[in-house]
Write an enzyme that holds these catalytic residues in place. Sequence first.
Site, PDB file in Angstrom:
ATOM      1  N   GLY A  42      -6.070  -9.197   5.706  1.00 49.70           N
ATOM      2  CA  GLY A  42      -7.022  -8.104   5.930  1.00 49.70           C
ATOM      3  C   GLY A  42      -7.882  -8.358   7.159  1.00 49.70           C
ATOM      4  N   TYR A 149       6.127 -13.978  -4.844  1.00 51.82           N
ATOM      5  CA  TYR A 149       5.416 -12.705  -4.993  1.00 51.82           C
ATOM      6  C   TYR A 149       5.787 -12.027  -6.315  1.00 51.82           C
ATOM      7  CZ  TYR A 149       3.839  -7.965  -3.644  1.00 51.82           C
ATOM      8  OH  TYR A 149       3.241  -6.732  -3.586  1.00 51.82           O
TER       9      TYR A 149
END
Length: 318
Positions: A42, A149
Site C-alpha cells: 500500500g 496465499y
Amino acid sequence: MHHLLRKRIAVTGGAGFLGSHLCTRLVEEGHDALCIDNFFTGRRDNLSHLMDYSNFELMRHDVTFPLFVEVDEIYNLAAPASPVHYQKDPVQTTKTSVMGAINMLGLAKRLKAKVLQASTSEVYGDPEVHPQTEDYRGNVNPIGIRACYDEGKRVAETLFFDYHRQNNINIKVMRIFNTYGPRMHPADGRVVSNFIMQALQNQDITVFGDGSQTRSFAYVDDLIEGMVRLMNSRDGFTGPVNIGNPNEFTILELAQKVIHLTGSSSKIIYLPLPSDDPLQRKPDITLARKELGWEPVIQLEEGLMKTIEYFDRLLGKR
Ligand code: NAD
Ligand code: UDP
C-alpha cells in the site's frame, strides 16, 4: 449523518487498492475511519485525499503483531493480493493472513466488535466446479507457489468460523473475485494493471500461457458496495459469500479489449504459464443477490475505460 449512526471502524490494509476505496467510502459516510497498514504494497498516496478529514486516521502497524485500539467494526483486508507480491516473501504472506486473523479476531472478542474478512476466490484453487458456489470446497495445492496465499486465506476462514462458534464473534466472510480499478499499483503485477500499463506505453502485452484461462473481473465500486452491504447484513448471516462479477473472459480477450480501448500499437507476446495458475474462474453470486440484494452494475468496458484514464493520468505525472 445522525450522531448515533456514526461508528468507529478499523480497516486493515487500508492503504492498498481496495482498502483505500473502502476508507474513502466510510469517511464520506461520516464514520471515524482508522486505517491500519504497514505499507508492504500500500501507499500513503492512495489516501492523500483523506488526510485533511478529522474523521480519518492513519496508523502504521503490522497486523502480525497485537493491536490495541477501540472500534465498533473491523474490516480485515491486510494481505498482499498480487501473486508477484505475495510470492516475494511467502512466509510473511502466510503470517499476515494467519496471525493477522488471530489478532483481529482477538481484538473483536475484547471489543465485542463485528469483523469482516476479505477472503478470496483463491480458496477454490484451480476449481473443478464451474461457476464456483460457496459450498464448493476447492482444489488447492498445499505445497505449490500459491499456497502461502491460498492456504493462509483458508486458515483465516477456519479461524473466523472457530472464533464465531467458540466465542460468539459476529463475523462476515467475503470471498472476493478478481477486482480492478483506479489506485491499483502500476507495478502491482496483476493482469489488468499490467495490460493497461503495457498498452499505454506501446510495450508488448504479456499473456501467460495461451491466454485461454478465464477470469471474471469486478470493478472496484461494485466490490466496495458489496463489502459494505455484507458488513451491514442481518445478524446471523456470516457468509462465506462470493462477491464478484460473473461475466467471464479469457485472458486473451482481455488483452485484445485493452489494446482496442487504448488504441495502442502493442503486440501480444506469450510467456510461460506460472504453476498452479487456475484455468477458469467465475463466481456464482446467487447468495449475494438473495442475502445482500447486491449485484454488479459496471461491466468490463466501462470499468476498463475508468481504469485506463487513471493510469493515463499517472503516466502523465511522471
Ligand atoms: P493490496 O496489495 O493493494 O492491499 C493490501 C494492503 O495490505 C496493502 O496496503 C499492504 O501494505 C497491506 N498489508 C500487507 N501486509 C500487511 C501487514 N502484515 N500488516 C498491515 N498491513 C499489511 O491488495 P488489494 O487488492 O487491495 O486486496 C485487499 C484484500 O482483498 C486482501 O486481503 C486480498 O487478499 C483481498 N482480495 C483482493 C482481490 C482483488 O482482486 N483485488 C481478490 C481477492 C481477495
Ligand atoms: N496474467 C497474464 N499476464 C500478466 C499477468 C497475469 O497473462 O502480465 C494472467 C495470469 O497468468 C492469470 C490471470 O492473468 O491467468 C490473472 O492473473 P492475476 O495475477 O491478475 O490474478 P490471479 O487471478 O491469477 O490471482
